[in-house]
Design an enzyme around this catalytic site. Structure first.
Site, mmCIF file in Angstrom:
data_model
loop_
_atom_site.group_PDB
_atom_site.id
_atom_site.type_symbol
_atom_site.label_atom_id
_atom_site.label_comp_id
_atom_site.label_asym_id
_atom_site.label_seq_id
_atom_site.Cartn_x
_atom_site.Cartn_y
_atom_site.Cartn_z
ATOM 1 N N GLU A 35 22.068 10.794 29.136
ATOM 2 C CA GLU A 35 22.555 10.286 27.868
ATOM 3 C C GLU A 35 23.510 9.145 28.209
ATOM 4 O O GLU A 35 24.439 9.336 28.991
ATOM 5 C CB GLU A 35 23.297 11.399 27.111
ATOM 6 C CG GLU A 35 23.712 10.942 25.735
ATOM 7 C CD GLU A 35 24.522 11.977 24.966
ATOM 8 O OE1 GLU A 35 24.588 13.142 25.393
ATOM 9 O OE2 GLU A 35 25.084 11.587 23.924
ATOM 10 N N ARG A 261 23.587 23.779 37.622
ATOM 11 C CA ARG A 261 24.228 22.475 37.767
ATOM 12 C C ARG A 261 25.135 22.490 38.980
ATOM 13 O O ARG A 261 25.560 23.542 39.464
ATOM 14 C CB ARG A 261 24.971 22.072 36.502
ATOM 15 C CG ARG A 261 26.197 22.891 36.153
ATOM 16 C CD ARG A 261 27.005 22.223 35.007
ATOM 17 N NE ARG A 261 26.171 21.622 33.987
ATOM 18 C CZ ARG A 261 26.325 20.373 33.508
ATOM 19 N NH1 ARG A 261 27.266 19.587 33.940
ATOM 20 N NH2 ARG A 261 25.551 19.908 32.567
ATOM 21 N N LYS A 271 31.446 14.472 31.870
ATOM 22 C CA LYS A 271 31.676 13.093 31.430
ATOM 23 C C LYS A 271 32.842 13.008 30.459
ATOM 24 O O LYS A 271 33.562 12.021 30.439
ATOM 25 C CB LYS A 271 30.406 12.530 30.794
ATOM 26 C CG LYS A 271 29.403 12.077 31.845
ATOM 27 C CD LYS A 271 28.225 11.393 31.214
ATOM 28 C CE LYS A 271 27.218 12.402 30.726
ATOM 29 N NZ LYS A 271 25.965 11.815 30.277
HETATM 30 P P1 ATP Z 1 28.128 16.163 31.524
HETATM 31 O O1 ATP Z 1 28.192 17.644 31.375
HETATM 32 O O2 ATP Z 1 28.762 15.644 32.750
HETATM 33 O O3 ATP Z 1 28.549 15.411 30.317
HETATM 34 P P2 ATP Z 1 25.414 15.947 30.754
HETATM 35 O O4 ATP Z 1 24.573 17.110 31.114
HETATM 36 O O5 ATP Z 1 25.848 15.844 29.355
HETATM 37 O O6 ATP Z 1 26.608 15.867 31.778
HETATM 38 P P3 ATP Z 1 23.333 14.019 30.778
HETATM 39 O O7 ATP Z 1 23.470 12.557 30.779
HETATM 40 O O8 ATP Z 1 22.802 14.695 29.590
HETATM 41 O O9 ATP Z 1 24.748 14.602 31.166
HETATM 42 O O10 ATP Z 1 22.544 14.485 32.074
HETATM 43 C C1 ATP Z 1 21.361 13.909 32.526
HETATM 44 C C2 ATP Z 1 20.669 14.887 33.416
HETATM 45 O O11 ATP Z 1 21.510 15.225 34.517
HETATM 46 C C3 ATP Z 1 20.374 16.178 32.682
HETATM 47 O O12 ATP Z 1 19.082 16.596 33.001
HETATM 48 C C4 ATP Z 1 21.414 17.127 33.178
HETATM 49 O O13 ATP Z 1 20.943 18.436 33.133
HETATM 50 C C5 ATP Z 1 21.653 16.620 34.605
HETATM 51 N N1 ATP Z 1 23.002 16.953 35.048
HETATM 52 C C6 ATP Z 1 24.168 16.657 34.443
HETATM 53 N N2 ATP Z 1 25.207 17.166 35.105
HETATM 54 C C7 ATP Z 1 24.682 17.822 36.175
HETATM 55 C C8 ATP Z 1 25.232 18.569 37.250
HETATM 56 N N3 ATP Z 1 26.550 18.759 37.364
HETATM 57 N N4 ATP Z 1 24.388 19.082 38.176
HETATM 58 C C9 ATP Z 1 23.067 18.888 38.075
HETATM 59 N N5 ATP Z 1 22.478 18.199 37.095
HETATM 60 C C10 ATP Z 1 23.265 17.670 36.145
HETATM 61 MG MG MG Z 2 23.772 16.211 28.111
#
Ligand code: ATP
Ligand code: MG
Length: 559
Positions: A35, A261, A271
């Site tokens: 995102e 994760r 984020k």
């Molecule tokens: P955050 O929790 O940091 O805001 P998010 O999951 O909202 O992260 P996205 O941009 O939606 O961030 O993530 C893009 C991809 O990266 C998704 O498939 C998500 O599952 C994966 N991802 C995000 N954070 C992690 C993590 N700590 N470990 C592994 N994969 C991750």
């Molecule tokens: Mg997300």
């Protein structure tokens, strides 16, 4: 050699079995779906390595898809930085750059299909009321009074939502599933909301936006993804993912698979929190070298190879855990140690005068560039009567086991000579300002022909040739393993000593030509990289990491 385990994890096992059985016609198609609401961090690297890695290993494809369904938080700046970071990590999505926003028309049409099938309705409940009606884990939800609206009425209201006739929040479109489902995600989740906010790509074309849980499965299906890999918090959303695709006439039905994760000790990987650190000026920006963002790690001096190696070593599993940051640092040193050239730099200079060395004489001594890499050869470093050594390398009153310089003791100056401390010079306040030493001219190159040994080898820089530089000594951003544990504000755990600026450090003159992004090992001190702030007037180095590897110790203990 780096230990590149080929981890056969449970996801690769599923993919291999699907390829074998000819599911999806033997195709493998994955996607990395960020995102664009922030910069990528090391957790995303795990997902990138997994998705692009599987595509590479199985001869498939991996798409880069921006999940840009929330225009209030998304920006072009983030899109650009994400692309740059994925490229920097070493992955290529070729022409497969997609945006959920490119599917807004189709998502809308599918919503109309759902309404026509009696599977979605327009609800007038407020967000708060929807929450109240939803029930809890132990109590079923209640049907909204709008749930049985006629299809015609739903179509009319949804069209008018799109046309902008209603205020934000006046209506939402909800899936009509089951308010009594034990899975709260299935209790008539919201599919569309009114948001009169311009979008970074679709501009002001849309006044309603799809929810992530609705847009994501359809985007996957339209791209004919075979394996939709996501983190564990989406496990409870999988029934909704499947329900959505089952109701619609979509080109494919990808399989969602969840994995744990990545969490890393001594940092935060959310984020929202990273944004807060940037906006609150706790750090200098998203690319502050202390940040766990990929731009931060890059500026700190991390290499893409070391991050990929780290992701390979941690593997992929179903159970959440915290990975020791020492492993990440170990992967970094493992890489840098093999190829990064060594130089001499003195961070906290102590002046040394070699009394029996001829005044005005300068010798170019040959210094080895990297003992791990003999073809890297040697370089000339000027040696003269007045030198700097590291303040820490001298003790007037040495404790036991301190083998470096002290009064009356002889040590080696790297690749130069043996020197002996004869006298200590102090100022009126009793501070040591200078050491008076003598050298043994017979020890040129750093070896005594009579075979006599010294217990320490120090790095040094000739004072007249020293190049002044700013050196930024970075340490971990947080001083505890789990910032914010136990309900504390995680910001209270920020390490107050995570940055120390040294100026002027004294560098050997060959570093004058160093340019931004170049890496060096400063002998005995650590790995350093020339920062982007560096200029001809002021050289600036970041400390990437010290040389002490905590992981070898930890791993040794664990084995
Ligand atoms: P955050 O929790 O940091 O805001 P998010 O999951 O909202 O992260 P996205 O941009 O939606 O961030 O993530 C893009 C991809 O990266 C998704 O498939 C998500 O599952 C994966 N991802 C995000 N954070 C992690 C993590 N700590 N470990 C592994 N994969 C991750
Ligand atoms: Mg997300």
């Amino acid at each position: 050699m780096p230990v590149t385990h080929e981890p056969v994890d449970f996801i690769r096992e599923i993919v291999a079995a699907d390829v074998q059985s000819g599911k999806h016609g033997g195709r493998v198609a994955t996607r990395f779906p960020p995102e664009p609401n922030g910069y990528l961090h090391i957790g995303h690297a795990k997902s990138i390595c997994l998705n692009f890695g599987i595509a590479q290993e199985f001869g498939g494809t991996c798409n880069l898809r921006f999940d840009d369904t929330n225009p209030t938080k998304e920006e072009v700046e983030y899109v650009e930085s994400i692309k740059e970071s994925v490229r920097w990590l070493g992955f290529d999505w070729e022409d497969r750059e997609y945006y959920a926003s490119d599917y807004f028309d189709r998502l809308y049409d599918y919503a109309i299909d759902l309404i026509k099938a009696g599977k979605a309705y327009v609800d007038a409940l407020s967000a708060e009321e929807i929450r109240q009606y939803r029930g809890t884990l132990t109590k079923p939800g209640r049907n909204s009074p709008c749930r049985d609206r006629s299809i015609e009425e739903n179509l009319d209201l949804f069209t008018r939502m799109r046309a902008g006739e209603f205020a934000d929040g006046a209506f939402v479109l909800r899936a009509r599933i089951d308010m009594a489902s034990p899975n709260i995600n299935m209790r008539d989740p919201t599919l569309y909301r009114i948001l009169k906010v311009p979008h970074h790509r679709s501009g002001d074309k849309w006044l309603i936006y799809p929810m992530y849980d609705y847009a994501h499965p359809i985007s996957d299906a339209l791209e004919r993804i075979t394996h939709s890999l996501c983190t564990l918090e989406f496990e409870d959303h999988r029934p909704l993912y499947d329900w959505t695709l089952d109701q619609l006439d979509v080109p494919s039905h990808p399989q969602q698979i969840e994995f744990a994760r990545l969490n890393v000790s001594y940092t935060v990987l959310s984020k929202r929190r990273l944004l807060e650190l940037v906006e609150g000026r706790y750090v200098s920006g998203w690319d502050d070298p202390r940040m766990p963002t990929l731009v931060g790690l890059r500026r700190r001096g991390y290499t893409p190879e070391s991050i990929r190696d780290f992701c390979a070593r941690i593997g992929v599993a179903k159970s959440e855990g915290v990975v020791d940051v020492a492993l990440l640092e170990h992967c970094l040193r493992d890489d840098l140690n093999r190829w990064v050239p060594r130089r001499m730099a003195v961070l906290r200079p102590l002046r040394v005068v070699i009394e029996n060395y001829p005044e005005g004489q300068v010798e170019d001594v040959d210094v080895i560039n990297n003992p791990e890499d003999p073809p890297a050869g040697t370089r000339k470093v000027p040696f003269s009567r007045v030198l700097y050594i590291e303040r820490d390398d001298f003790r007037e009153d040495p404790p036991k086991k301190f083998y470096r310089l002290s009064p009356g003791r002889e040590v080696r100056l790297r690749c130069a000579y043996f020197v002996k401390c004869e006298r200590v010079v102090k100022d009126d306040r009793g501070e040591i300002v200078e050491l008076r030493c003598t050298y043994d001219p017979g020890t040129r190159g750093g070896n005594a022909p009579d075979g006599r040994k010294v217990k320490a080898t120090l790095h040094w820089v000739s004072a007249a040739h020293a190049l002044p530089a700013e050196v930024r000594l970075y340490d971990r951003l947080f001083s505890v393993e789990s910032p914010g544990a136990g309900g504390r504000d995680y910001k209270e755990d920020l390490n107050p000593n995570s940055l120390e600026v040294v100026y002027p450090a004294c560098l050997e003159p060959s570093l004058a030509s160093a340019t931004a992004g170049e890496r060096f090992q400063f002998e005995r001190l650590g790995y350093f990289i020339v920062d982007q702030d560096s200029s001809e007037d002021r050289l600036v180095f970041n400390r990437t990491t010290t040389l002490k590897d905590a992981w070898t110790r930890i791993e040794g203990r664990q084995l």
